[in-house]
Design an enzyme around this catalytic site. Structure first.
Site, PDB file in Angstrom:
ATOM      1  CB  SER A 116      -8.124   4.117   2.603  1.00  0.00           C
ATOM      2  OG  SER A 116      -7.273   3.466   3.539  1.00  0.00           O
ATOM      3  CB  SER A 131      -8.470   1.383   5.542  1.00  0.00           C
ATOM      4  OG  SER A 131      -9.107   2.603   5.353  1.00  0.00           O
ATOM      5  CE  LYS A 150      -3.906   2.090   2.514  1.00  0.00           C
ATOM      6  NZ  LYS A 150      -4.744   2.082   3.750  1.00  0.00           N
TER       7      LYS A 150
HETATM    8  N1  GLN Z   1     -13.075   5.039   5.967  1.00  0.00           N
HETATM    9  C1  GLN Z   1     -12.451   5.437   7.187  1.00  0.00           C
HETATM   10  C2  GLN Z   1     -11.943   6.855   7.064  1.00  0.00           C
HETATM   11  O1  GLN Z   1     -12.084   7.404   6.037  1.00  0.00           O
HETATM   12  C3  GLN Z   1     -11.362   4.493   7.554  1.00  0.00           C
HETATM   13  C4  GLN Z   1     -10.110   4.739   6.814  1.00  0.00           C
HETATM   14  C5  GLN Z   1      -8.989   3.888   7.276  1.00  0.00           C
HETATM   15  O2  GLN Z   1      -9.168   2.902   7.996  1.00  0.00           O
HETATM   16  N2  GLN Z   1      -7.792   4.302   6.910  1.00  0.00           N
HETATM   17  O3  GLN Z   1     -11.424   7.421   7.972  1.00  0.00           O
END
Ligand code: GLN
Length: 494
Positions: free
Chosen positions: A158, A182, A78
């Site tokens: 994400s 995410s 990632k």
């Molecule tokens: N969707 C959540 C956010 O936007 C989680 C993102 C994540 O776990 N990095 O904060």
């Protein structure tokens, strides 16, 4: 042999060990799959030359009997992980062209164990999002499509690039980061396994910070066993991260396939949210039956503060993000837009470098931390966080070994379907996952069924702190019962 990329990581490890094929051959098959899959837009950088050089070294070590645990296995990373000499931008324009002179601890563990790096995988900008549509490199497309419908779908976010690449057979496994879901949400959307370990299990050193008290690295894989192999290498104490724990890392693979007889599985009543679809309710019930059939005991539990988790998360996470992202000022890294003085330069750089969702989070974060609002929002959210943690502590004190919930309230949605809506709609994707980060617990998402239009659906298992092994055992019981969920139509490579 062809299409070595279709093997699971566990199978590939076996094939390399028995010299059925070489790491170079395996890597070549992944590289050609990646080349044919550009329509998915999963990779932000492909490191083909580096991959082949790493694979050649892996073959030498295999030949000389010095193979590491991940020797010759091709992985994706990632874009939140700093990789030495390879562009790392958190998929933000503000880090445009940044090439780290250092390697994150987690990825260095993978290379120490012999893994091969195929490239960097896209994510929502600074890991803020649930659909991978906010990446500066454009949206990632899921390898999955609804039955008889070519509408491009999101892979979740994400870590959407990681999920799409693992599901699409473009890497044998991938790293992810999980601040509020995410890893687990995109795993659920793509029929892959995603593990977010306990806060402190993996070092955060060299991972671009989003919300430091919530961020944790983890793995995407095509099977539970593959995920167990990856986490073992990724985890471990790091003196460079004071929140990483000194506990021994177990061999998680031993837990895969271990009996779950007598394990007590809690079903939290509060996760049955309003408007939850019938197919998700049924999936959840089926998951409970699968575990019951494997010998576990299913009990109803209550986590009374669940309904405050999402609001608390969307205060704590932006607050920490606004502080972490203050370092991007056009002086040290990436993009710089000149201005008439230094303040003007900061403002222009930050306005040009951050996308709309990141700007929204920075504004929310600075607001909730500002004098006068700190007590009303940030401090209150921290208190709620403590209560959420206490809910879990109480349930575990009553002898519950793990908690079963759906991972997401719905299957994957179409690209663009949520981007014009109220941002809160997008945030609702995280309703079942953020509690886990607020409490610092480990959780895994495992594919468990299909939606009416034949998209994969995932179930989440939440464990006691540092008891990832229980999660691997239970997830394997679900995998044994539900089967695996490989994509069958390789539409993107036709
Ligand atoms: N969707 C959540 C956010 O936007 C989680 C993102 C994540 O776990 N990095 O904060």
């Amino acid at each position: 042999m062809t299409d070595l990329n279709l093997l699971t990581l566990t199978q590939a490890r076996e094939g390399l060990a028995t010299r059925e094929f070489t790491a170079v051959e395996l890597t070549q098959d992944y590289l050609s799959a990646m080349e044919k899959a550009r329509a998915l837009n999963a990779f932000t950088v492909e490191t083909a030359d580096r991959a082949l050089a790493m694979a050649a070294k892996a073959d030498e070590r295999i030949a000389s009997g010095d193979a590491g645990r991940l020797e010759g296995l091709p992985l994706g990373v990632k874009d939140m992980f700093a990789t030495e000499g390879v562009r790392t931008t958190a998929c933000s324009k503000i880090l445009d062209g940044f090439v780290p002179p250092y390697e994150s601890t987690v990825t260095s563990h993978l290379w120490r164990d012999g893994a091969v790096m195929l490239g960097k995988l896209s994510n929502d900008e600074f890991a803020m999002g649930s659909s991978n549509e906010t990446s500066a490199f454009g949206p990632v497309v899921s390898p999955w499509r609804r039955d008889g419908d070519a509408t491009p779908l999101v892979p979740g976010g994400s870590s959407g690039g990681s999920a799409a690449a693992v599901a699409g057979f473009l890497c044998a496994g991938a790293t992810g980061t999980d601040t509020g879901g995410s890893i687990r949400q995109p795993a659920a959307f793509t029929g892959t396994v995603g593990i977010k370990p306990t806060y402190g299990r993996c070092s955060r050193w060299g991972i671009i910070a989003y919300a430091s008290s919530l961020d944790q690295a983890g793995a995407f894989a095509r099977t539970v066993n593959d995920a167990a192999i990856l986490l073992r290498s990724m985890a471990g104490h790091d003196p460079k991260d004071s929140t990483s724990v000194t506990m021994r890392v177990p061999d998680y693979e031993d837990a895969v396939g271990a009996s779950v007889r007598g394990k007590r599985i809690g079903i939290p009543r509060e996760y049955r949210v309003d408007g939850m679809s019938q197919e998700i309710i049924e999936l959840w019930e089926q998951g409970a039956s699968m575990l019951r059939d494997a010998g576990a005991e299913i009990v109803d539990i209550t986590l009374p503060h669940t309904k405050y988790a999402l609001p608390a998360y969307y205060i704590v996470a932006p607050a920490e993000a606004s502080s972490n992202l203050a370092r991007y000022d056009g002086v040290r890294y990436g993009e710089r837009v000149p201005g008439k003085d230094i303040i003007d330069m900061y403002e222009r750089t930050r306005a040009a470098g951050f996308g709309p969702e990141v700007r929204r989070r920075i504004m929310i974060g600075t607001y909730v931390l500002s004098a006068g609002y700190y007590d009303a929002y940030y401090l209150k959210a921290q208190k709620v966080r403590t209560l959420i943690k206490r809910d879990f502590d109480d349930v575990f004190a009553q002898g519950v070994d793990a908690i079963l919930t759906p991972t997401t309230p719905s299957p994957a949605f179409a690209i663009g379907a949520m981007t014009n809506a109220d941002p809160v709609e997008m945030y609702l994707n995280d309703v079942f996952t953020v509690t886990v980060n607020l409490a610092g617990l480990p959780a895994i998402s495992v594919p468990a069924g299909f939606s009416a239009d034949e998209l994969p659906l995932g179930l989440q298992l939440i464990g006691r702190p540092f008891e990832e092994e229980t999660l691997f055992s239970l997830a394997q019981a679900i995998e044994d019962s539900a089967g695996r969920f490989p994509v069958e139509d390789f539409w993107w490579s036709k």
